[in-house]
Design a protein around this motif. Sequence first.
Motif, short mmCIF file in Angstrom:
data_model
loop_
_atom_site.label_atom_id
_atom_site.label_comp_id
_atom_site.label_asym_id
_atom_site.label_seq_id
_atom_site.Cartn_x
_atom_site.Cartn_y
_atom_site.Cartn_z
N GLY A 1 1.35 -2.04 4.95
CA GLY A 1 2.12 -3.08 5.61
C GLY A 1 2.49 -4.18 4.62
N GLU A 2 3.31 -5.12 5.08
CA GLU A 2 3.82 -6.17 4.19
C GLU A 2 2.71 -7.05 3.62
N GLN A 3 1.63 -7.24 4.40
CA GLN A 3 0.52 -8.09 3.95
C GLN A 3 -0.57 -7.31 3.22
N ASP A 4 -0.35 -6.03 2.98
CA ASP A 4 -1.37 -5.19 2.38
C ASP A 4 -1.21 -5.08 0.87
N ASN A 5 -2.34 -4.96 0.18
CA ASN A 5 -2.37 -4.67 -1.26
C ASN A 5 -3.39 -3.57 -1.50
N MET A 6 -3.10 -2.69 -2.45
CA MET A 6 -4.01 -1.59 -2.73
C MET A 6 -4.11 -1.35 -4.23
N ASN A 7 -5.35 -1.17 -4.71
CA ASN A 7 -5.62 -0.81 -6.10
C ASN A 7 -6.23 0.59 -6.13
N ILE A 8 -5.80 1.41 -7.10
CA ILE A 8 -6.32 2.76 -7.27
C ILE A 8 -7.18 2.81 -8.54
N TYR A 9 -8.42 3.26 -8.36
CA TYR A 9 -9.35 3.42 -9.48
C TYR A 9 -9.61 4.92 -9.64
N LEU A 10 -9.54 5.43 -10.88
CA LEU A 10 -9.82 6.83 -11.17
C LEU A 10 -11.17 6.95 -11.87
N THR A 11 -11.93 7.98 -11.49
CA THR A 11 -13.21 8.20 -12.16
C THR A 11 -13.00 8.55 -13.64
N SER A 12 -11.88 9.19 -13.96
CA SER A 12 -11.62 9.60 -15.36
C SER A 12 -11.44 8.39 -16.27
N THR A 13 -10.92 7.29 -15.71
CA THR A 13 -10.74 6.08 -16.53
C THR A 13 -12.09 5.61 -17.07
N TYR A 14 -13.09 5.59 -16.19
CA TYR A 14 -14.41 5.10 -16.57
C TYR A 14 -15.18 6.16 -17.36
N VAL B 1 -3.46 1.88 -10.91
CA VAL B 1 -2.26 1.60 -10.12
C VAL B 1 -2.55 0.43 -9.20
N GLN B 2 -1.61 -0.51 -9.11
CA GLN B 2 -1.70 -1.64 -8.19
C GLN B 2 -0.45 -1.66 -7.32
N LEU B 3 -0.65 -1.67 -6.01
CA LEU B 3 0.45 -1.60 -5.06
C LEU B 3 0.45 -2.84 -4.17
N ALA B 4 1.65 -3.33 -3.86
CA ALA B 4 1.82 -4.46 -2.94
C ALA B 4 2.71 -4.02 -1.78
N GLY B 5 2.29 -4.36 -0.56
CA GLY B 5 3.08 -3.97 0.61
C GLY B 5 4.47 -4.54 0.61
N LYS B 6 4.69 -5.64 -0.12
CA LYS B 6 6.02 -6.25 -0.18
C LYS B 6 7.00 -5.42 -1.01
N GLU B 7 6.45 -4.52 -1.85
CA GLU B 7 7.32 -3.64 -2.62
C GLU B 7 8.00 -2.64 -1.68
N ALA B 8 9.10 -2.10 -2.14
CA ALA B 8 9.76 -1.03 -1.38
C ALA B 8 8.83 0.17 -1.32
N ALA B 9 8.86 0.89 -0.20
CA ALA B 9 7.99 2.06 -0.05
C ALA B 9 8.25 3.08 -1.14
N SER B 10 9.51 3.22 -1.54
CA SER B 10 9.84 4.19 -2.60
C SER B 10 9.18 3.82 -3.92
N SER B 11 9.06 2.51 -4.19
CA SER B 11 8.42 2.06 -5.42
C SER B 11 6.93 2.35 -5.39
N ARG B 12 6.30 2.12 -4.24
CA ARG B 12 4.87 2.38 -4.12
C ARG B 12 4.57 3.86 -4.29
N VAL B 13 5.35 4.69 -3.62
CA VAL B 13 5.15 6.14 -3.70
C VAL B 13 5.38 6.63 -5.13
N SER B 14 6.38 6.08 -5.78
CA SER B 14 6.70 6.49 -7.15
C SER B 14 5.53 6.21 -8.11
N LYS B 15 4.84 5.09 -7.91
CA LYS B 15 3.71 4.76 -8.78
C LYS B 15 2.59 5.79 -8.63
N ILE B 16 2.34 6.22 -7.40
CA ILE B 16 1.32 7.26 -7.19
C ILE B 16 1.79 8.58 -7.77
#
Length: 775
Positions: free
Chosen positions: A131-144, A153-168
């Motif tokens: 949603g517009e007020q949501d933020n999500m961070n993705i942590y990978l075990t391989s990084t650590y 990856v850092q996602l903000a709900g204010k971004e376009a959905a296509s931008s968020r999906v593209s980052k994943i």
Amino acid sequence: MRVSGKGRNLKWYFVMPILLTASLVLLNLGGQLTLACALETGQSNPVSHSAAKANTISSPQTLSVVGQQVRNAGKAPNNCGQGVNSVAIKKRQVNLVLDDSGSMFSNGGNTPLDRWSNAKYSLEVFAALLGEQDNMNIYLTSTYAKGGSGPVVQLAGKEAASSRVSKIHNMVMQGGDTPYAPVQAAAKDLSASDAGEKWLVVLSDGAFNDRNSQTVQNDFNQWAKENTNESSALKVAFLAMGDKAPQIASSSAVIFDQAPQTKDLLTKVTRFANLIFARDVLPQDSASSIKSDIDIEELTILAQGKDVKVNEIKLGSAVAKPESQVEVKWANNADVDFGASKVKAVPNSELNGKVATFSKLPAGNGAVSLDGVQTVEVFYKPYVSFGVQLSDAKGKPVKSGEIVGGKYTVKYGFMDKKCNFIDKSPLLGDVQYNAKVINNGKVVADNFASGDQVELSAGSTQFNVKAKYLSGSTSEAKINLQVYRPAPPAGIQGSSQTYQVSKLNDYKIPDDAIKVKYGEKKDGNIISFPEAEWKQIKDSDIKVTSPKRMEFAVKKGDKNGEVFILPKAPNGDIYKADTGNMPLHIEAKHSYEKQLSKAVFDTSINVKNDISRLDRIKNWILTQGWKWLLCLLALLLIMGYIFKPRFSKRIVSSPKVNISDDNLVSLGSNKGSGNFVKSRLRRALPFVADTASFRYVPRGVSGFPPMKLKAARKGRIKILNWKALAARENMSVTINGRKLDVKDKTHPMFNVNSKVKSSIAGSGKSYSANLNIKK
């Protein structure tokens, strides 16, 4: 041959529209005359008008909430009642840890696994649901595992959905071991977040290298406890992928689920997403059906298929298009670490879909238009308001600005847009409500149920209302109300007055106004308020209403308790004002030092009708009548073109003419063509019949004057110059064998099928023509 009477040149179809126009105008003027008579005698029916609306309906306090977000602070979206103060919208922070170890790509043998591909595809769907007020961070075990840190990856709900999906989609997974450090880092970052709602989401297919399941369980419970207070809460969602992942026990703050097979991943991840983002699965009779007994805040469709497309939703006569539609699909990945070697990352290329979002859909049954779909899932957020209603000892609802100290029955719960409490809805599930009432900083009722009674003292009151619905979604609102002390009785005194309707716009305050007194009521008399209290009273605290068409200006005077009321013409138009005896209802209400004073007073005024009927008729013509006349004129013109007599469309412009010659044996053509030409001017005029010229002999043949024709009704044709044709010496013209005769007293008539034959005596030639036969 049918004829019409001589001298009847003005036909009924021309006279009738004129009579119709005159009748309508007279009817309208008659209505105005009737109104004028009613105004003269004071007989006018009450009508509603915007300037004198009496707010007599007590509406409940409402606050709209969705999930744990308060959707509207201070004003209910369904316009029920008055706005209320509420807590601000809570931000949501989601920190998601994804196990991208080697076991997600291979089972250790020669068989590759596509578990990683399904997990990544599921995260694309998850990212599209923010949603517009949501933020999500993705942590990978391989990084650590490789010595790195922080989210990839850092996602903000204010971004376009296509931008968020593209980052994943572009996120690179590297394999390796399964350290516990990214889980700890994600939890630590959540602790530092100022979000009101925090979620730690873990997706893993195996045990952590350096922690056992019990330690993980203890950490989850401890983090949730340390980060949950009045302003925020932390919850944990753990998804075990396969049968080798840690088994965690569920609790009030920890949600555990398991995807035994890779194909179950998407369903489980979307379940987490629905729980976190306050959605649920919409029951469907078929893949394309939509059914809802309440309004929908947001509808999300996950349609899967290679070339799938979500087109629209039809709800009755309404059609809704997606506000957004984003593609989710499988992705390639480079080879990853598996122990000391590399393994190939084999994707599941069957993963293709679209996530489409619709907003603000009304309740009802509808259908989704889809192309190329294989499977469909529909998620929804309900669009409801949180309503709180206080009733006094008599069961009468109390307005928010009129609450005084005392005992009240309080009803609260979800409301629809018509301000009705929703007792039950399958789309809300079994709703569990709970409330706390705080009066002047003290909790006066805990675990307060809807319908219970509460004693309120003068001062500030706050209702903390919570609800749990759907599959665990929660909503809450804090509603602040002011409770007043009962003030000493107040009253209003005044007198009646007479006005002339023609001067309503000329009257001034205070010279021409009604003078009333507003003050404390003591021993039947009205005495002045304290000076400080009087100064705080505003003009808007005194309301004047009437069932008649009239507006009123209200103004405080310079003296304590003095109030002036002046009638004004509605929108400044004296012709719209009612006349005669006019009842007035005066209501005054104000608060001072947490005391509520109010008083009502009924009186009347007399408005004389000094506008003549002729003036009212003139005014109507200038303001409304000319519009009617223009419309009627346009209608008459249209009628004139619709009903005017026209020639048959079967008539051809060059009719065939057969030639007979008694003196010769024809070796060539014995056929020619005549000529039929309509009058352009007559065709352009309404009502009047079309006319034409008809040459009934071949072109080049002389001695035969053309016929002058006029269209008649029912496809008939009238010959206008029959006498001139019949009077020609040696020339004969017959219609269907009947010769034109100067002795005929009426116009000869024929139709498109009639045969016109002509000849000149002694020439041996004759000509035969039909209007509907082309050469």
